[in-house]
Motif scaffolding. Structure first.
Motif, PDB file in Angstrom:
ATOM      1  N   LEU A  33       0.831  -1.207   0.000  1.00  9.02           N
ATOM      2  CA  LEU A  33       0.000   0.000   0.000  1.00  9.02           C
ATOM      3  C   LEU A  33       0.866   1.258   0.000  1.00  9.02           C
ATOM      4  O   LEU A  33       0.567   2.233  -0.700  1.00  9.02           O
ATOM      5  N   TYR A  34       1.938   1.251   0.776  1.00  7.97           N
ATOM      6  CA  TYR A  34       2.887   2.366   0.785  1.00  7.97           C
ATOM      7  C   TYR A  34       3.467   2.584  -0.611  1.00  7.97           C
ATOM      8  O   TYR A  34       3.545   3.708  -1.097  1.00  7.97           O
ATOM      9  N   GLU A  35       3.881   1.489  -1.229  1.00  5.72           N
ATOM     10  CA  GLU A  35       4.473   1.573  -2.568  1.00  5.72           C
ATOM     11  C   GLU A  35       3.473   2.132  -3.576  1.00  5.72           C
ATOM     12  O   GLU A  35       3.818   2.989  -4.393  1.00  5.72           O
ATOM     13  N   VAL A  36       2.245   1.657  -3.537  1.00  3.83           N
ATOM     14  CA  VAL A  36       1.224   2.139  -4.468  1.00  3.83           C
ATOM     15  C   VAL A  36       0.961   3.624  -4.248  1.00  3.83           C
ATOM     16  O   VAL A  36       0.874   4.398  -5.199  1.00  3.83           O
ATOM     17  N   PHE A  37       0.877   4.032  -2.984  1.00  4.35           N
ATOM     18  CA  PHE A  37       0.638   5.435  -2.674  1.00  4.35           C
ATOM     19  C   PHE A  37       1.748   6.323  -3.239  1.00  4.35           C
ATOM     20  O   PHE A  37       1.489   7.295  -3.954  1.00  4.35           O
ATOM     21  N   PHE A  38       2.999   5.994  -2.922  1.00  6.81           N
ATOM     22  CA  PHE A  38       4.095   6.853  -3.365  1.00  6.81           C
ATOM     23  C   PHE A  38       4.359   6.739  -4.852  1.00  6.81           C
ATOM     24  O   PHE A  38       4.767   7.716  -5.490  1.00  6.81           O
ATOM     25  N   LEU A  39       4.124   5.581  -5.435  1.00  9.68           N
ATOM     26  CA  LEU A  39       4.281   5.445  -6.886  1.00  9.68           C
ATOM     27  C   LEU A  39       3.244   6.303  -7.599  1.00  9.68           C
ATOM     28  O   LEU A  39       3.563   7.017  -8.559  1.00  9.68           O
ATOM     29  N   THR A  40       2.016   6.264  -7.134  1.00 12.03           N
ATOM     30  CA  THR A  40       0.960   7.086  -7.728  1.00 12.03           C
ATOM     31  C   THR A  40       1.287   8.566  -7.583  1.00 12.03           C
ATOM     32  O   THR A  40       1.132   9.339  -8.524  1.00 12.03           O
ATOM     33  N   ARG A  41       1.756   8.942  -6.429  1.00 17.01           N
ATOM     34  CA  ARG A  41       2.120  10.351  -6.198  1.00 17.01           C
ATOM     35  C   ARG A  41       3.285  10.760  -7.100  1.00 17.01           C
ATOM     36  O   ARG A  41       3.284  11.840  -7.679  1.00 17.01           O
ATOM     37  N   TYR A  42       4.279   9.890  -7.222  1.00 17.44           N
ATOM     38  CA  TYR A  42       5.456  10.200  -8.034  1.00 17.44           C
ATOM     39  C   TYR A  42       5.091  10.309  -9.515  1.00 17.44           C
ATOM     40  O   TYR A  42       5.606  11.172 -10.221  1.00 17.44           O
ATOM     41  N   ILE A  43       4.193   9.448  -9.975  1.00 18.98           N
ATOM     42  CA  ILE A  43       3.783   9.473 -11.385  1.00 18.98           C
ATOM     43  C   ILE A  43       2.903  10.677 -11.667  1.00 18.98           C
ATOM     44  O   ILE A  43       3.037  11.335 -12.701  1.00 18.98           O
ATOM     45  N   SER A  44       2.003  10.995 -10.746  1.00 17.26           N
ATOM     46  CA  SER A  44       1.052  12.075 -11.011  1.00 17.26           C
ATOM     47  C   SER A  44       1.630  13.472 -10.768  1.00 17.26           C
ATOM     48  O   SER A  44       1.128  14.441 -11.314  1.00 17.26           O
ATOM     49  N   LEU A  45       2.674  13.577  -9.968  1.00 18.06           N
ATOM     50  CA  LEU A  45       3.274  14.883  -9.684  1.00 18.06           C
ATOM     51  C   LEU A  45       4.778  14.886  -9.996  1.00 18.06           C
ATOM     52  O   LEU A  45       5.608  15.158  -9.122  1.00 18.06           O
TER      53      LEU A  45
END
Length: 184
Positions: A33-45
């Motif tokens: 869940l941590y990985e998905v959260f930060f990956l999504t944040r990194y990709i979107s911003l």
């Protein structure tokens, strides 16, 4: 003393936690869940737009580091080597630091002492380039602290397991002695 050194409230809770088969899945799922959260944040911003190749590489690194966490107790040394290589090769250590810490904890807590020492050293070498580049400040220091906490946690876990095993061995010896005395 109670069963195998669990004479405190915390010890009893931890003993129950170890008995639940799905208890070991909580940490990997939280890591995912941590990985998905930060990956999504990194990709979107992103600071700069990601190319499809960079996005694919980022997804592969994230997937490999997250899958490694699920096998951290089956092959702790191999997983810490994998996580260290992924951290060293990627330039997004905020995505790989949690799986790396979990792998370091597992290798120190479960593997032979030499493998634990080598695994911990590999992990620190993996975050060293970022620490040198960042002037040993900011996020690099936080990642070093996280690794230090993982190492200390692994050592405490190893000591607790050794204590538990020694108490169980002592109880077995006492039981065998009592049985031998009853037969006499």
């Amino acid at each position: 003393m109670g069963k195998a050194g669990v004479d405190t409230a915390l010890g009893r809770r931890l003993a129950r936690w170890r008995q639940v088969p799905s208890g070991r899945l909580v940490a990997p799922v939280a890591c995912a869940l941590y990985e998905v959260f930060f990956l999504t944040r990194y990709i979107s911003l992103p600071d700069e737009p990601l190319t499809p190749t960079a996005l694919l590489a980022l997804l592969c690194i994230t997937l490999a580091s997250t899958i490694g966490v699920f096998f951290r107790y089956r092959a702790p040394f191999a997983i810490v080597v994998l996580e260290s290589l992924l951290t060293l090769c990627s330039q997004v250590t905020f995505l790989t630091i949690v799986p790396l810490c979990m792998a370091v904890f597992a290798v120190i807590a479960k593997a032979r002492p030499v493998k634990g020492l080598v695994g911990g050293a590999l992990a620190f070498v993996a975050v060293l380039p970022e620490a040198i580049a960042g002037g040993f400040a900011g996020n690099a220091i936080i990642r070093s602290y996280l690794l230090t906490v993982a190492v200390v946690g692994g050592l405490v876990s190893r000591m607790q397991r050794a204590k538990r095993e020694a108490i169980q061995e002592t109880e077995r010896e006492h039981a065998a002695r009592r049985r031998a005395e009853r037969r006499s």
